[in-house]
Design an enzyme around this catalytic site. Structure first.
Site, PDB file in Angstrom:
ATOM      1  N   ASP A   1      39.272  33.233  40.018  1.00 41.61           N
ATOM      2  CA  ASP A   1      38.168  34.144  39.679  1.00 41.61           C
ATOM      3  C   ASP A   1      37.768  35.002  40.879  1.00 41.61           C
ATOM      4  OD1 ASP A   1      37.374  31.709  40.889  1.00 41.61           O
ATOM      5  OD2 ASP A   1      35.281  32.152  40.436  1.00 41.61           O
ATOM      6  N   GLU A   2      37.195  36.133  40.563  1.00 42.81           N
ATOM      7  CA  GLU A   2      36.495  36.985  41.530  1.00 42.81           C
ATOM      8  C   GLU A   2      37.274  37.219  42.832  1.00 42.81           C
ATOM      9  OE1 GLU A   2      31.878  36.172  40.528  1.00 42.81           O
ATOM     10  OE2 GLU A   2      32.881  34.520  41.531  1.00 42.81           O
TER      11      GLU A   2
END
Ligand code: ACM
Length: 524
Positions: free
Chosen positions: A336-337
């Site tokens: 993620d991210e």
């Protein structure tokens, strides 16, 4: 064995036949159908009498699978903890048994999933039928929830705890019902994690996902790369001392979860959320900036170098060591991210890591961003913020775990006066966390692509059990029901009345739940 089984069956027959010789106990009317069970079972038929649990009750289990005996022991221990009664498990040959609980391995075709169970409660006997020990374990959670705290001392000359009689047939909606705990932003001790697991098991969760690494800390011993813990574990949000699990401690948590028929999923978040790892071994760093310990709460600034072979050799060691002490089928690789990883590097990285995870015998799970890569259908996408990526993953044959932040992120505040929590995904009062249907939540996501649901608890604002429990409870209890019970049983008015009656259990466990004003909590 055969002799014991025969004696046991004659004991059961005697329970019926010898009834008239015993002084009949006239039980007050009880109602299984209105018992405050969470998750609510598929089918409940009340027969308006009761089983009288007392010190003469014995527990028997099928013995061909030792795991059934362990379920019996677990039930005995929890009854002892709750009532002080010490019930023997498989201790006698069944002679002179007056009241028994039988945990029975059954091949009935009505037990359709490994976690299905039937619970038959009569005046002198309780039968829990299940195909697997996991099913039996779910069944005894229902039984635990039916045992009152207070005995009825007017019926006999000794305390008797009345369990309402009837029949329950039950099975989960989803095979995957998880809770994630972020032990990276703040470290949680083995005992704190075990307490969380205990409460999750009571509400029939079957998966605990530990977020073991992030910018602020690395939390698991890796023997081939010791600086990960010598350096990377020493920080946490706000500047505390951090911490990590030795591999022995990790194995202890894995076993504790397994004893509750819960699978542990380890997560090493990458290529982003990796500052603590790169701080320990700077060759991993791919963002070209100087490394510093990080104790804030920003995200998206760190990345592994996706172009270096040495990064993948490092990951091969790390994933290999963790996989070797993780009996469950999954390894969570985060994903993620990764805002400072170039898109083409990100895709290359995720595809390479997937192969490493598979080499070590595990299926890869990743947050929904991984759907950008070309992945094997055995991998799993965990939806947190972008429904379209869950649909894309499903189109490519991947299964999806639903963790939509606006519903399941129990690190969000309940309301504007919440003591702990964040707000970026909105406020999540207890009813908002409960009022959604996972089967229809993502328009266009086929039901058969949904593996299950998971409620993540990120720990930027919490650092001990009391704070963890404030955010998790009661919302995590409602999400347990959404993962288990049919949609038609998940109605707020009915649920909230049952939730209000969890107070004795929550108090017995010393759970620091948030006493939401939306619930008319039972007074003790
Ligand atoms: C996430 O909340 N960054 C998965």
């Amino acid at each position: 064995m055969i002799t014991r089984t025969l004696l046991l069956f004659s004991a059961i027959i005697c329970l019926a036949a010898c009834q008239s010789e015993k002084k009949e106990i006239l039980y007050p009317k009880t109602d299984l159908a209105t018992a405050p069970l969470i998750p609510k079972p598929i089918k409940t038929v009340a027969t308006h009498s009761a089983f009288g649990l007392d010190s003469t009750t014995v527990i028997f289990t099928s013995t061909q699978d030792p795991a059934f005996e362990k379920v019996g022991q677990f039930l005995s221990e929890t009854i002892k903890g709750k009532l002080g009664l010490d019930l023997a498990v498989n201790a006698s040959n069944g002679e002179n048994v007056e009241r028994l609980i039988y945990i029975n391995q059954s091949d009935s075709v009505d037990l359709e999933t490994p976690e299905s169970y039937q619970l038959y409660i009569k005046k002198d006997s309780i039968f829990v039928n299940a195909k697997t020990a996991a099913g039996a374990f779910r069944g005894i959670q229902t039984l635990r929830q039916l045992i009152p705290e207070k005995s009825n001392d007017t019926l006999t000359d000794h305390p008797l705890w009345l369990i309402p009689s009837g029949k329950i047939e039950d099975a989960p909606k989803f095979g995957y019902r998880g809770a994630m705990l972020d032990v990276a932003r703040h470290f949680f001790t083995v005992e704190e994690v075990k307490k969380y697991i205990d409460i999750l098991a009571y509400y029939k969760y079957n998966t605990i996902h530990l977020h073991l690494s992030d910018d602020q800390g690395w939390r698991i011993e890796i023997k081939s790369w010791p600086k990960l813990t010598e350096v990377g574990s020493k920080t946490e949000v706000g500047g505390g001392e951090g911490g990590f699990y030795t591999q022995e401690e990790y194995k202890d948590i894995v076993q504790y979860a397994a004893d509750r028929h819960m699978t542990l999923i380890p997560e090493i978040d990458m290529p982003g959320h990796s500052n603590a790892a790169s701080l320990s071994y700077p060759f991993l760093n791919g963002n070209g900036k100087p490394l510093k310990p990080y104790t804030g709460t920003r995200v998206g600034f760190s990345t592994f170098d996706a172009q270096k072979d040495t990064v993948y050799s490092f990951l091969d060691d790390v994933i290999g060591e963790i996989a070797a002490i993780t009996p469950g089928p999954y390894f969570h690789a985060g994903g993620d991210e990764s805002h400072v990883t170039k898109k083409k590097d990100y895709i290359h990285f995720v595809e390479k890591v997937e192969k490493i995870v598979q080499k070590h015998g595990k299926q890869m799970i990743g947050w929904n961003e991984i759907a950008q890569a070309n992945l094997d259908p055995s991998s799993i996408a965990q939806l947190w913020n972008e429904s379209h990526s869950a649909i894309k993953a499903a189109e490519n044959g991947l299964k999806v775990i639903l963790s939509p932040a606006e519903k399941t992120y129990v690190d969000m505040k309940y309301d504007s006066i919440s003591e702990y929590g964040l707000t970026w995904a909105g406020l999540i009062p207890v009813d908002v966390a409960y009022n959604w249907n996972p089967e229809t939540y993502v328009e266009g996501l086929p039901r058969e692509s949904i593996l299950g649901i998971e409620t993540p608890l990120w720990s930027e604002t919490i650092s001990n059990s009391a704070e963890l429990e404030y955010l998790a409870f009661p919302r995590v209890i409602g999400i347990a029901e959404l993962g288990w019970s049919p949609a038609e049983h998940c109605t707020w008015e009915d649920y909230k009345a049952r939730l209000a009656q969890q107070v004795p259990y929550l108090n017995q466990m010393e759970v620091n739940y948030y006493p939401s004003p939306l619930i008319d909590w039972e007074k003790e």
